[in-house]
Design a protein around this motif. Structure first.
Motif, PDB file in Angstrom:
ATOM      1  N   LEU A   1      -9.983  50.441  -5.005  1.00 16.19           N
ATOM      2  CA  LEU A   1     -10.967  51.458  -4.656  1.00 16.19           C
ATOM      3  C   LEU A   1     -10.389  52.859  -4.797  1.00 16.19           C
ATOM      4  O   LEU A   1     -11.017  53.755  -5.377  1.00 16.19           O
ATOM      5  CB  LEU A   1     -11.481  51.245  -3.230  1.00 16.19           C
ATOM      6  CG  LEU A   1     -12.478  52.298  -2.721  1.00 16.19           C
ATOM      7  CD1 LEU A   1     -13.687  52.396  -3.655  1.00 16.19           C
ATOM      8  CD2 LEU A   1     -12.922  51.978  -1.298  1.00 16.19           C
TER       9      LEU A   1
ATOM     10  N   THR B   1     -21.809  60.694  -5.447  1.00 21.56           N
ATOM     11  CA  THR B   1     -22.220  59.832  -6.550  1.00 21.56           C
ATOM     12  C   THR B   1     -21.012  59.183  -7.216  1.00 21.56           C
ATOM     13  O   THR B   1     -21.000  57.977  -7.504  1.00 21.56           O
ATOM     14  CB  THR B   1     -23.015  60.624  -7.598  1.00 21.56           C
ATOM     15  OG1 THR B   1     -24.189  61.170  -6.988  1.00 21.56           O
ATOM     16  CG2 THR B   1     -23.427  59.744  -8.767  1.00 21.56           C
TER      17      THR B   1
ATOM     18  N   LEU C   1     -19.456  56.506  -4.956  1.00 20.76           N
ATOM     19  CA  LEU C   1     -20.271  55.293  -4.949  1.00 20.76           C
ATOM     20  C   LEU C   1     -20.037  54.482  -6.221  1.00 20.76           C
ATOM     21  O   LEU C   1     -19.903  53.249  -6.173  1.00 20.76           O
ATOM     22  CB  LEU C   1     -21.747  55.663  -4.824  1.00 20.76           C
ATOM     23  CG  LEU C   1     -22.742  54.488  -4.733  1.00 20.76           C
ATOM     24  CD1 LEU C   1     -22.442  53.634  -3.495  1.00 20.76           C
ATOM     25  CD2 LEU C   1     -24.172  55.010  -4.686  1.00 20.76           C
ATOM     26  N   LEU C   2     -19.947  55.160  -7.348  1.00 17.82           N
ATOM     27  CA  LEU C   2     -19.648  54.480  -8.602  1.00 17.82           C
ATOM     28  C   LEU C   2     -18.255  53.845  -8.567  1.00 17.82           C
ATOM     29  O   LEU C   2     -18.051  52.736  -9.076  1.00 17.82           O
ATOM     30  CB  LEU C   2     -19.742  55.470  -9.768  1.00 17.82           C
ATOM     31  CG  LEU C   2     -21.155  55.922 -10.168  1.00 17.82           C
ATOM     32  CD1 LEU C   2     -21.071  57.023 -11.222  1.00 17.82           C
ATOM     33  CD2 LEU C   2     -21.958  54.748 -10.702  1.00 17.82           C
TER      34      LEU C   2
ATOM     35  N   SER D   1     -11.538  55.608  -7.532  1.00 19.52           N
ATOM     36  CA  SER D   1     -12.019  56.912  -7.056  1.00 19.52           C
ATOM     37  C   SER D   1     -11.260  58.054  -7.724  1.00 19.52           C
ATOM     38  O   SER D   1     -11.857  59.045  -8.184  1.00 19.52           O
ATOM     39  CB  SER D   1     -11.867  56.997  -5.532  1.00 19.52           C
ATOM     40  OG  SER D   1     -12.639  56.014  -4.879  1.00 19.52           O
TER      41      SER D   1
ATOM     42  N   TRP E   1     -16.712  52.715  -5.951  1.00 20.69           N
ATOM     43  CA  TRP E   1     -16.808  51.508  -5.130  1.00 20.69           C
ATOM     44  C   TRP E   1     -17.339  50.337  -5.954  1.00 20.69           C
ATOM     45  O   TRP E   1     -16.817  49.227  -5.889  1.00 20.69           O
ATOM     46  CB  TRP E   1     -17.722  51.784  -3.937  1.00 20.69           C
ATOM     47  CG  TRP E   1     -17.950  50.570  -3.073  1.00 20.69           C
ATOM     48  CD1 TRP E   1     -17.093  50.021  -2.177  1.00 20.69           C
ATOM     49  CD2 TRP E   1     -19.135  49.764  -3.041  1.00 20.69           C
ATOM     50  NE1 TRP E   1     -17.659  48.915  -1.586  1.00 20.69           N
ATOM     51  CE2 TRP E   1     -18.914  48.739  -2.100  1.00 20.69           C
ATOM     52  CE3 TRP E   1     -20.351  49.824  -3.708  1.00 20.69           C
ATOM     53  CZ2 TRP E   1     -19.876  47.763  -1.821  1.00 20.69           C
ATOM     54  CZ3 TRP E   1     -21.307  48.862  -3.427  1.00 20.69           C
ATOM     55  CH2 TRP E   1     -21.064  47.843  -2.495  1.00 20.69           C
ATOM     56  N   GLY E   2     -18.363  50.586  -6.753  1.00 18.76           N
ATOM     57  CA  GLY E   2     -18.902  49.535  -7.597  1.00 18.76           C
ATOM     58  C   GLY E   2     -17.900  49.043  -8.624  1.00 18.76           C
ATOM     59  O   GLY E   2     -17.763  47.830  -8.854  1.00 18.76           O
ATOM     60  N   LEU E   3     -17.166  49.965  -9.228  1.00 13.78           N
ATOM     61  CA  LEU E   3     -16.151  49.581 -10.212  1.00 13.78           C
ATOM     62  C   LEU E   3     -15.039  48.749  -9.579  1.00 13.78           C
ATOM     63  O   LEU E   3     -14.548  47.786 -10.175  1.00 13.78           O
ATOM     64  CB  LEU E   3     -15.555  50.835 -10.856  1.00 13.78           C
ATOM     65  CG  LEU E   3     -16.403  51.541 -11.908  1.00 13.78           C
ATOM     66  CD1 LEU E   3     -15.728  52.825 -12.348  1.00 13.78           C
ATOM     67  CD2 LEU E   3     -16.639  50.627 -13.121  1.00 13.78           C
ATOM     68  N   SER E   4     -14.627  49.125  -8.375  1.00  8.52           N
ATOM     69  CA  SER E   4     -13.557  48.387  -7.706  1.00  8.52           C
ATOM     70  C   SER E   4     -13.987  46.962  -7.372  1.00  8.52           C
ATOM     71  O   SER E   4     -13.179  46.028  -7.443  1.00  8.52           O
ATOM     72  CB  SER E   4     -13.100  49.121  -6.446  1.00  8.52           C
ATOM     73  OG  SER E   4     -14.122  49.120  -5.451  1.00  8.52           O
ATOM     74  N   ILE E   5     -15.256  46.781  -7.032  1.00 11.91           N
ATOM     75  CA  ILE E   5     -15.775  45.444  -6.750  1.00 11.91           C
ATOM     76  C   ILE E   5     -15.729  44.585  -8.013  1.00 11.91           C
ATOM     77  O   ILE E   5     -15.284  43.432  -7.993  1.00 11.91           O
ATOM     78  CB  ILE E   5     -17.223  45.518  -6.220  1.00 11.91           C
ATOM     79  CG1 ILE E   5     -17.271  46.208  -4.856  1.00 11.91           C
ATOM     80  CG2 ILE E   5     -17.833  44.109  -6.130  1.00 11.91           C
ATOM     81  CD1 ILE E   5     -16.545  45.484  -3.758  1.00 11.91           C
ATOM     82  N   MET E   6     -16.164  45.160  -9.130  1.00 17.23           N
ATOM     83  CA  MET E   6     -16.153  44.419 -10.385  1.00 17.23           C
ATOM     84  C   MET E   6     -14.732  44.103 -10.857  1.00 17.23           C
ATOM     85  O   MET E   6     -14.459  43.008 -11.349  1.00 17.23           O
ATOM     86  CB  MET E   6     -16.899  45.205 -11.461  1.00 17.23           C
ATOM     87  CG  MET E   6     -18.400  45.293 -11.234  1.00 17.23           C
ATOM     88  SD  MET E   6     -19.277  46.054 -12.630  1.00 17.23           S
ATOM     89  CE  MET E   6     -18.705  47.750 -12.502  1.00 17.23           C
TER      90      MET E   6
END
Length: 214
Positions: A129, A107, A110-111, A133, A113-118
């Motif tokens: 990333l 979990t 995955l969060l 992490s 990964w989302g933060l790194s995209i933003m």
């Protein structure tokens, strides 16, 4: 190998006084935390204040935010340990079952990964990333330390390996060495806490006889 050694020696030679101070205090934090000494939180506060500044200088926003969080947690951890609550020096060590970790770690990744995209739209870095992490896993693990969850040291083992790699990549070789050393300290910390956990488990299973029953 020669290129690695050259880069390493150049980075060590260029290490700032601030980084040296942060590293020394960080070592003090880990040793004192493993020994369950409350002074670890003062070392943590000053060291992380320095790192908050240093990581911002090399575009590691999640590491900078993480160390600011550590500053707050240093105060929280000291409060927990000093008031005699779940994080105090005299409180019991807690074990979390494996299924909790099997849900928690994926979990968090995955969060991250989302933060790194933003964050990629705001920061130009090849390590967002990994940065994110380490940030999220470290936040949860710090709470685990404050509440004396035994498995925190297993988390730190892998976090420290990843951190050592990241810091070397951005030019902080001394800090990379520190976190490589943390890998060993995490094993020491786990051993210390496991001994206490086993001792308290035996005491629960075989409570001392009362005066009336003697």
């Amino acid at each position: 190998m020669a290129d690695f050694l050259t880069s390493f020696s150049e980075q060590i030679a260029a290490t700032s006084l601030l980084e040296w101070v942060a590293v020394v205090l960080a070592i003090g934090y880990v040793l004192l935390a493993a020994l369950q000494n409350s002074w670890c939180w003062l070392c943590a506060f000053v060291s992380t204040a320095i790192y908050t500044y240093l990581f911002w200088q090399v575009t590691l926003p999640f590491q900078s935010a993480l160390n600011f969080f550590y500053m707050v947690m240093a105060g929280y951890g000291y409060y927990q340990w000093s008031k005699g609550g779940s994080g105090s020096e005299k409180s019991a060590i807690i074990h979390w079952p494996w299924w909790v970790h099997s849900l928690l770690v994926p979990t968090l990744l995955l969060l991250a990964w989302g933060l790194s995209i933003m964050a990629s739209s705001q920061f130009n870095s090849d390590f967002l990333l990994l940065d994110a992490s380490i940030n999220l896993l470290s936040v949860i693990t710090t709470f685990m330390v404050a509440h004396k969850i035994l498995e925190n040291w297993v988390y730190w083992f892998f976090i420290n390996i990843a951190s050592a790699f990241l810091y070397f990549q951005v030019g902080y070789a001394l800090s990379a060495c520190l976190f490589a050393g943390y890998v060993v300290f995490s094993i020491f910390g786990y051993y210390q806490w496991m001994m206490q956990y086993n001792k308290q488990s035996r005491n629960v299973e075989y409570p001392p006889a009362s005066a009336e029953g003697a």
